[in-house]
Scaffold this active site. Structure first.
Site, PDB file in Angstrom:
ATOM      1  N   GLU A 250       0.816  -1.209   0.000  1.00  0.00           N
ATOM      2  CA  GLU A 250       0.000   0.000   0.000  1.00  0.00           C
ATOM      3  C   GLU A 250       0.860   1.273   0.000  1.00  0.00           C
ATOM      4  OE1 GLU A 250      -3.319   0.448  -0.398  1.00  0.00           O
ATOM      5  OE2 GLU A 250      -2.760   2.561  -0.384  1.00  0.00           O
TER       6      GLU A 250
ATOM      7  N   THR B 126      -5.657   1.755  -5.575  1.00  0.00           N
ATOM      8  CA  THR B 126      -5.299   0.336  -5.418  1.00  0.00           C
ATOM      9  C   THR B 126      -5.976  -0.534  -6.472  1.00  0.00           C
ATOM     10  OG1 THR B 126      -5.348   0.720  -3.030  1.00  0.00           O
ATOM     11  CG2 THR B 126      -5.127  -1.553  -3.754  1.00  0.00           C
TER      12      THR B 126
ATOM     13  N   ASP C 181       1.623   0.023  -4.952  1.00  0.00           N
ATOM     14  CA  ASP C 181       0.445   0.200  -5.817  1.00  0.00           C
ATOM     15  C   ASP C 181       0.373   1.582  -6.459  1.00  0.00           C
ATOM     16  OD1 ASP C 181      -0.284   1.430  -3.395  1.00  0.00           O
ATOM     17  OD2 ASP C 181      -2.303   0.563  -3.337  1.00  0.00           O
TER      18      ASP C 181
HETATM   19  C1  GP9 Z   1      -8.958  -0.220   0.501  1.00  0.00           C
HETATM   20  C2  GP9 Z   1      -7.554  -0.251   0.027  1.00  0.00           C
HETATM   21  C3  GP9 Z   1      -6.952   1.115  -0.049  1.00  0.00           C
HETATM   22  O1  GP9 Z   1      -9.609  -1.448   0.441  1.00  0.00           O
HETATM   23  O2  GP9 Z   1      -7.444  -0.940  -1.154  1.00  0.00           O
HETATM   24  O3  GP9 Z   1      -7.516   1.828  -1.067  1.00  0.00           O
HETATM   25  P1  GP9 Z   1      -6.840   3.049  -1.863  1.00  0.00           P
HETATM   26  O4  GP9 Z   1      -7.404   4.288  -1.249  1.00  0.00           O
HETATM   27  O5  GP9 Z   1      -5.362   3.003  -1.735  1.00  0.00           O
HETATM   28  O6  GP9 Z   1      -7.288   2.820  -3.240  1.00  0.00           O
HETATM   29 MN    MN Z   2      -3.699   1.898  -2.380  1.00  0.00          MN
END
Ligand code: GP9
Ligand code: MN
Length: 410
Positions: free
Chosen positions: A38, A80, A254
């Site tokens: 993340e 993401t 990501d």
């Molecule tokens: C939420 C996670 C984070 O389920 O995938 O989301 P983002 O804000 O980074 O797209």
């Molecule tokens: Mn993300």
């Protein structure tokens, strides 16, 4: 219509590059473990704060696996989910909105669906509610067999924060489920803890916060360290269980975590006076690590090729020994020695090993030092970006994969 589909198929075919025979089929029949880091930007790798490494585990991984240090995210507003979409399909996400929510009922040729023919089971693990980003619907479309979401984990007030389950309990709880899967599998893990506004509970930070005057920047290093520790523990389990040697493991950032609004604080953390528009493009780099069984250590190395998330689908399929020539894909195998060192960002910018074309301001930079150079030098990559994005958008808006008689992956 179907003539558009044919035209686009011919276009992508002309840009196709052959796989590297040294890598093609190297991981035939092996599991694939894909880990979404993340908001993890590449500048964190080997960075130091208070004289300590921020991500000691990932820094080790950079030495032991194939580590790509010119790898960019190609995401747009779907964040993401856009990264997930890029990787499974080698198509670009959309110029606005999230393709996961707007086009979840299209026809796709995604990795899980393709791998089904080779006996793979495809699953996703994520500690947030299943409907976030419309994942539950889109995963069915893409061919995933099972989505382990929030309801499949024991989520309490104590072991969750922000968007859901913290990364450490996430991996601890997911591991037994992973171990029980029928092999070979394609398993995706979507991490969460290093998400804006980058918060941890009391006592969970093992790195002191940065001191930049911007709390978001200060905490970003701490949640990145927490992520690093969660990964280290997970890899330990993978190794002791034997899964490590039976799996290709891919870790990727990501998208960016710190927007340009935090440039002042980030500049301070990086011991820089200011961050420029050229730096903005450098900051769109995300780390990519690929572990290939039997190729760690001496045979692994830092890979300089310029690429992005768009390139992972053909890279993964080729490692598994699967040819992709009949598909409409916009990326190219990152291990191919004949690939063009190039990536296209969702805002129409493009990056090669020589130049950065910044689309919003229509400026051409030298990639190595950020000097502004004659715009003409960027003509080729600018046109390529425009064409790739236009064709990819056409595929999605027109649901063109419906028209491909897929003569099958060999
Ligand atoms: C939420 C996670 C984070 O389920 O995938 O989301 P983002 O804000 O980074 O797209
Ligand atoms: Mn993300």
């Amino acid at each position: 219509d179907s003539s558009d589909a044919t035209q686009i198929k011919n276009y992508v075919k002309a840009n196709e590059v052959p796989a590297n025979p040294e890598f093609f089929g190297k991981a035939k029949g092996k599991n694939v473990i894909l880990i979404s880091l993340e908001s993890t930007q590449n500048f964190l790798i080997n960075a130091k704060l208070h004289n300590e490494e921020v991500t000691p585990f990932l820094n080790q991984l950079a030495k032991n696996t194939f580590y790509f240090n010119n790898f960019y995210h190609n995401t747009g507003q779907g964040k993401t989910s856009d990264a997930e979409f890029l990787i499974d399909n080698s198509l670009y996400p959309l110029p606005r909105g999230a393709v996961y929510t707007t086009n979840a009922h299209n026809k796709y040729e995604a990795i899980p669906a393709l791998l089904k023919k080779f006996g793979y089971t495809s699953v996703v693990f994520h500690g947030n509610h299943k409907s976030f980003w419309n994942r539950d619907i889109m995963y069915r479309t893409l061919g995933y067999d099972r989505f382990y979401s929030e309801k499949d984990f024991n989520v309490t007030e104590k072991n969750s924060i922000n968007y859901g389950l913290k990364d450490k309990p996430f991996f601890q709880q997911a591991f037994p489920k992973l171990k029980n899967l029928k092999q070979p599998f394609y398993a995706k893990f979507i991490m969460l803890s290093n998400h804006f506004p980058f918060i941890l509970d009391h006592g969970e930070a093992s790195l002191e916060r940065a001191d930049t005057g911007d709390g978001v920047v200060n905490r970003y290093f701490q949640t990145a360290r927490y992520e690093d520790e969660a990964l280290e523990a997970f890899f330990h389990q993978l190794k002791t269980s034997g899964l490590y040697e039976n799996s290709v493991i891919i870790l990727y950032g990501d998208h960016y975590g710190l927007s340009d609004n935090h440039n002042k604080g980030l500049a301070k953390a990086l011991h820089r006076d200011t961050l420029t528009r050229y730096d903005h493009y450098q900051l769109q780099k995300v780390p990519l690590f690929i572990h290939i069984p039997g190729m760690d250590g001496k045979r692994s190395k830092t890979m300089e090729t310029v690429g992005g998330e768009i390139d992972l689908q053909p890279t993964i399929l080729h490692l598994l020994g699967i040819q992709t020539e009949d598909n409409i894909v916009f990326g190219s195998d990152l291990f191919s020695s004949e690939r063009e060192s190039l990536t296209v960002l969702r805002d129409g910018s493009a990056i090669s090993n020589q130049y950065i074309y910044a689309n919003p301001e229509q400026t051409c930079y030298s990639k190595s030092n950020g000097d502004i150079v004659d715009l003409q030098r960027c003509t080729k990559i600018r046109e390529r970006a425009k064409q790739d994005l236009a064709y990819s958008d056409k595929v999605i808006y027109g649901d063109l994969l419906r028209f491909l008689k897929n003569e099958d992956t060999k």
